[in-house]
Design a protein around this motif. Sequence first.
Motif, PDB file in Angstrom:
ATOM      1  N   PHE A 142      -5.528   3.177  -7.469  1.00  0.00           N
ATOM      2  CA  PHE A 142      -5.642   1.802  -6.997  1.00  0.00           C
ATOM      3  C   PHE A 142      -5.174   1.627  -5.556  1.00  0.00           C
ATOM      4  O   PHE A 142      -5.926   1.144  -4.696  1.00  0.00           O
ATOM      5  CB  PHE A 142      -4.856   0.870  -7.916  1.00  0.00           C
ATOM      6  N   PHE A 143      -3.934   1.972  -5.257  1.00  0.00           N
ATOM      7  CA  PHE A 143      -3.396   1.719  -3.916  1.00  0.00           C
ATOM      8  C   PHE A 143      -4.188   2.453  -2.837  1.00  0.00           C
ATOM      9  O   PHE A 143      -4.324   1.951  -1.725  1.00  0.00           O
ATOM     10  CB  PHE A 143      -1.920   2.117  -3.852  1.00  0.00           C
ATOM     11  N   ASN A 144      -4.705   3.620  -3.161  1.00  0.00           N
ATOM     12  CA  ASN A 144      -5.459   4.401  -2.166  1.00  0.00           C
ATOM     13  C   ASN A 144      -6.887   3.898  -1.971  1.00  0.00           C
ATOM     14  O   ASN A 144      -7.545   4.318  -1.018  1.00  0.00           O
ATOM     15  CB  ASN A 144      -5.506   5.877  -2.583  1.00  0.00           C
ATOM     16  N   ASN A 145      -7.352   3.018  -2.861  1.00  0.00           N
ATOM     17  CA  ASN A 145      -8.765   2.633  -2.823  1.00  0.00           C
ATOM     18  C   ASN A 145      -9.009   1.147  -2.590  1.00  0.00           C
ATOM     19  O   ASN A 145     -10.151   0.687  -2.700  1.00  0.00           O
ATOM     20  CB  ASN A 145      -9.454   3.067  -4.124  1.00  0.00           C
ATOM     21  N   ILE A 146      -7.977   0.390  -2.282  1.00  0.00           N
ATOM     22  CA  ILE A 146      -8.174  -1.032  -2.001  1.00  0.00           C
ATOM     23  C   ILE A 146      -9.107  -1.194  -0.800  1.00  0.00           C
ATOM     24  O   ILE A 146      -8.881  -0.615   0.262  1.00  0.00           O
ATOM     25  CB  ILE A 146      -6.829  -1.723  -1.718  1.00  0.00           C
ATOM     26  N   ASP A 147     -10.142  -1.980  -0.986  1.00  0.00           N
ATOM     27  CA  ASP A 147     -11.116  -2.210   0.078  1.00  0.00           C
ATOM     28  C   ASP A 147     -10.545  -3.208   1.093  1.00  0.00           C
ATOM     29  O   ASP A 147     -10.145  -4.320   0.737  1.00  0.00           O
ATOM     30  CB  ASP A 147     -12.420  -2.752  -0.513  1.00  0.00           C
ATOM     31  N   TRP A 148     -10.504  -2.819   2.369  1.00  0.00           N
ATOM     32  CA  TRP A 148      -9.874  -3.657   3.388  1.00  0.00           C
ATOM     33  C   TRP A 148     -10.611  -4.984   3.581  1.00  0.00           C
ATOM     34  O   TRP A 148      -9.987  -6.026   3.752  1.00  0.00           O
ATOM     35  CB  TRP A 148      -9.823  -2.903   4.718  1.00  0.00           C
ATOM     36  N   GLY A 189      -7.382   1.365   1.400  1.00  0.00           N
ATOM     37  CA  GLY A 189      -6.097   1.540   0.747  1.00  0.00           C
ATOM     38  C   GLY A 189      -4.927   0.973   1.533  1.00  0.00           C
ATOM     39  O   GLY A 189      -5.044   0.614   2.707  1.00  0.00           O
ATOM     40  N   THR A 190      -3.802   0.889   0.854  1.00  0.00           N
ATOM     41  CA  THR A 190      -2.538   0.493   1.477  1.00  0.00           C
ATOM     42  C   THR A 190      -1.461   1.394   0.910  1.00  0.00           C
ATOM     43  O   THR A 190      -1.392   1.594  -0.306  1.00  0.00           O
ATOM     44  CB  THR A 190      -2.224  -0.994   1.223  1.00  0.00           C
ATOM     45  N   VAL A 195       6.401  -1.890   2.872  1.00  0.00           N
ATOM     46  CA  VAL A 195       6.982  -3.158   2.431  1.00  0.00           C
ATOM     47  C   VAL A 195       5.904  -4.185   2.110  1.00  0.00           C
ATOM     48  O   VAL A 195       6.019  -4.957   1.160  1.00  0.00           O
ATOM     49  CB  VAL A 195       7.930  -3.705   3.525  1.00  0.00           C
ATOM     50  N   ILE A 196       4.851  -4.202   2.892  1.00  0.00           N
ATOM     51  CA  ILE A 196       3.813  -5.214   2.753  1.00  0.00           C
ATOM     52  C   ILE A 196       2.872  -4.921   1.590  1.00  0.00           C
ATOM     53  O   ILE A 196       2.158  -5.807   1.112  1.00  0.00           O
ATOM     54  CB  ILE A 196       3.000  -5.331   4.073  1.00  0.00           C
ATOM     55  N   SER A 197       2.853  -3.672   1.086  1.00  0.00           N
ATOM     56  CA  SER A 197       1.863  -3.277   0.087  1.00  0.00           C
ATOM     57  C   SER A 197       1.942  -4.041  -1.232  1.00  0.00           C
ATOM     58  O   SER A 197       0.904  -4.435  -1.780  1.00  0.00           O
ATOM     59  CB  SER A 197       1.954  -1.763  -0.175  1.00  0.00           C
ATOM     60  N   CYS A 253     -15.428  -4.886  -7.159  1.00  0.00           N
ATOM     61  CA  CYS A 253     -14.291  -4.870  -6.224  1.00  0.00           C
ATOM     62  C   CYS A 253     -14.039  -3.480  -5.661  1.00  0.00           C
ATOM     63  O   CYS A 253     -12.986  -3.218  -5.073  1.00  0.00           O
ATOM     64  CB  CYS A 253     -13.041  -5.377  -6.934  1.00  0.00           C
ATOM     65  N   LYS A 254     -15.010  -2.572  -5.866  1.00  0.00           N
ATOM     66  CA  LYS A 254     -14.961  -1.207  -5.341  1.00  0.00           C
ATOM     67  C   LYS A 254     -13.792  -0.407  -5.907  1.00  0.00           C
ATOM     68  O   LYS A 254     -13.178   0.403  -5.213  1.00  0.00           O
ATOM     69  CB  LYS A 254     -14.939  -1.222  -3.807  1.00  0.00           C
ATOM     70  N   LEU A 255     -13.505  -0.652  -7.180  1.00  0.00           N
ATOM     71  CA  LEU A 255     -12.503   0.096  -7.922  1.00  0.00           C
ATOM     72  C   LEU A 255     -13.128   0.584  -9.214  1.00  0.00           C
ATOM     73  O   LEU A 255     -14.212   0.142  -9.595  1.00  0.00           O
ATOM     74  CB  LEU A 255     -11.287  -0.791  -8.247  1.00  0.00           C
TER      75      LEU A 255
END
Length: 414
Positions: A142-148, A189-190, A195-197, A253-255
């Motif tokens: 999930f965290f590596n694939n979040i669409d910006w 991703g984020t 901190v912001i993730s 959502c590209k996940l």
Amino acid sequence: MDRAKSFCISKREVWEAYKQVKAKRGAAGVDGQSIEEFEADVGNNLYRIWNRMSSGSYLASPVLRVDIPKADGGTRPLGIPTVSDRIAQTVVKRYLERIVEPMFHDDSYGYRPGRSAHQALARARQRCWDYDWVLDLDIKGFFNNIDWELLMRAVRRHTDCAWVLLYIERWLKASVRMPDGSLVMPDKGTPQGAVISPVLANLFLHYAFDRWMQEHHPEVPFERYADDVICHCKSEAQARLLKQGLEARLAQCKLELHPVKTKIVYCKDANRQADYPQYRFDFLGYTFRPRSSRNRRGKLFVSFTPAVSDSAARAMRQMMRRRGWLRRYDLELTALAELTRPILLGWIRYYGRFNLTALKHALRTVDESLVRWAQRKYKHLKARREGAWQWLTGVQTRQPALFPHWPLGVTTGR
């Protein structure tokens, strides 16, 4: 406030952000600067952050990639920002959180003020008693694939603050310093560890999952801790239908759901005895499965309840081995107790909330390690394992609170 500055950011906000980062400590980033080194010139360092953020010239440093061992033998990639970036990100996080936090779902528990993993676990336990089936979701990477683009669309729904949007985009696009020293430029991703993730992840899943569930499956309760999600269903058919719907929704959502780790589970207990191959799942370090329990009258029955998971217990053993404390033969037992106390207390406070008996069994490995330590430290115990257990039992009798797990009733001896 300096009227010449491009953005209206108060020095007080930077100071408050610094206090939060200081309280959490944390490792140094790519610049090697620790919290202690930052504090050596804290006034100038904080002024520099404020000045650059206010003028729009604050640039993100590369994120230091660190691979953390997982209990299953794999690794979890963490991205460690510099101290300055952590403070700057906290300024943005505090601004964004004030806006989005009030509208988040009641059953979203991860990284939110006033909410905890224990609350999510307690709610999941109660709902497993009320509902026969669980859909255990695993969102692949999930965290590596979040669409910006989708993420920034969600952020812009709640703020048009120019400096918030500017700095979030800069941190998303920050390069990553890999363990071999190379720099990688991400395109989605984020990083976990930033901190912001967490607030960005919660905002993304608020629209990708929480709102969608409210609109399309309001009859299905769930608990979500960041990307760790449990859904409760009345029937296997309902769980399968929900899984199909979520596969399609996350694809939008590209996940994607992990094809193996996502599973339907039957909450088997004394009153639910249907034959189904999956009757256990892990959630937040606990395993939910049928267990022998006692009712208020002391009578045994089978209940579907949580207890510390095998993978969490394995991670505890691995941490002890990595730290090497129980191979410190130069220390006395009291010094070992002081070294290990913070870690053991943390485990007890977290994993002892539900089914303390299972935690006692998991922590027995600490006593086994202490026996091996004693055999190597004391010559007269070297070839006498039974004698080493007797020695440890004697210490426990004389100093029952020396190690924090001893008062729980963890038994020594073979």
